[in-house]
Scaffold this active site. Structure first.
Site, short mmCIF file in Angstrom:
data_model
loop_
_atom_site.label_atom_id
_atom_site.label_comp_id
_atom_site.label_asym_id
_atom_site.label_seq_id
_atom_site.Cartn_x
_atom_site.Cartn_y
_atom_site.Cartn_z
CG HIS A 99 -2.03 0.99 1.11
ND1 HIS A 99 -1.80 2.35 1.24
CD2 HIS A 99 -3.35 0.86 0.85
CE1 HIS A 99 -2.95 2.99 1.06
NE2 HIS A 99 -3.90 2.11 0.82
CD GLU A 169 -5.51 1.17 -3.02
OE1 GLU A 169 -6.67 1.42 -2.67
OE2 GLU A 169 -4.56 1.11 -2.23
P1 PGA Z 1 -9.72 5.83 -0.01
O1 PGA Z 1 -8.50 4.83 0.33
O2 PGA Z 1 -10.86 4.99 -0.47
O3 PGA Z 1 -9.99 6.54 1.28
O4 PGA Z 1 -9.22 6.74 -1.08
C1 PGA Z 1 -8.26 3.71 -0.45
C2 PGA Z 1 -7.01 3.03 0.04
O5 PGA Z 1 -6.07 3.71 0.44
O6 PGA Z 1 -6.93 1.81 0.07
#
Ligand code: PGA
Length: 250
Positions: A99, A169
């Protein structure tokens, strides 16, 4: 396209990050029990370590994800670390690895991530491997190379890599309320599928999008070809919104 997610249900991961309390989690699980229909999707709850046991006590089958895993093996003198072996005892099936909040905020390098991936895979846990470019790389136009470099680490995982969740992401979309367009997501989905098909065709993958997913945009994301699910951060903290998001999964 090489989508080989073995389950036709969408995969929805709630990443609570460093949020929650015993009281809130029990209350939210009660809201889920009354309102969340599990027939259309698989739910994975990624709660902070101390709260994972609360999900274990549920009659309903939620999958559990750890938000991190130690880079070190089973047991040893590593103060503060939690190993894959320990997590497995709590029925943890998935683990978030890579992440951006850990890559960037906690200096997790590729070497560290590879050790974590190997530890998880050795015990048949399914890594939720997160990749995503920063704003600068997107603006410079070199984000595709950057993403391929992030994926390269998978080539060093060895034979234990049989099943994997990959979450795209974009760092600039996390917590910002700004999302890529459907077309921009589709381009990355294609890139990841091409990469996997070329180098790791035997690996079963589920491909997710994450970053500012909420109940107004989730249906559009689910509709993107090759997307097997979503990773939801902030919006998963509101149980009613989370349930609304789940209802948009087709
Ligand atoms: P968010 O976070 O939905 O608050 O943008 C997603 C994540 O970091 O996994």
């Amino acid at each position: 396209m090489a989508t080989v997610y073995k389950n036709s249900k969408k995969l929805i991961i709630a990443n609570w990050k460093m949020n929650g309390s015993i009281e809130k989690i029990i209350a939210d699980l009660n809201v889920y029990a009354q309102n969340l229909d599990l027939s259309n999707h698989d739910i994975v709850l990624a709660l902070p370590y101390p709260y994972l046991y609360l999900v274990l006590g549920q009659k309903r089958a939620y999958n559990i994800a750890a938000q991190d895993i130690s880079r070190f093996a089973a047991y040893g003198a590593h103060t503060g670390e939690v190993s894959a072996t320990m997590l497995l005892e709590f029925g943890v099936k998935y683990v978030l690895i890579g992440h951006s909040e850990r890559r960037l905020g906690l200096n997790e390098t590729c070497d560290i991530l590879l050790e974590k991936l190997k530890n998880a895979l050795k015990l048949k846990m399914v890594p939720i491997f997160c990749v995503g470019e920063e704003r600068l790389q997107r603006d410079n136009g070199n984000y595709e190379d950057f993403l391929r470099q992030q994926l390269d680490i998978l080539l060093a995982c060895g034979d234990n890599l049989e099943e994997l969740v990959i979450a795209y992401e974009p760092v600039w979309a996390i917590g910002s309320g700004v999302l890529p367009t459907g077309n921009e997501i589709a381009i990355v989905v294609e890139l990841i599928h091409v990469f996997m098909q070329k180098y790791l065709p035997h690996v079963k993958i589920a491909l997710l999008y994450g970053g500012s997913v909420n109940m107004t945009n989730s249906a559009n994301i689910f509709a993107i070809k090759g997307i097997d699910g979503i990773l939801v951060g902030a919006a998963s903290l509101d149980p009613h919104q989370f349930i609304s998001i789940c209802k948009t999964a087709k």
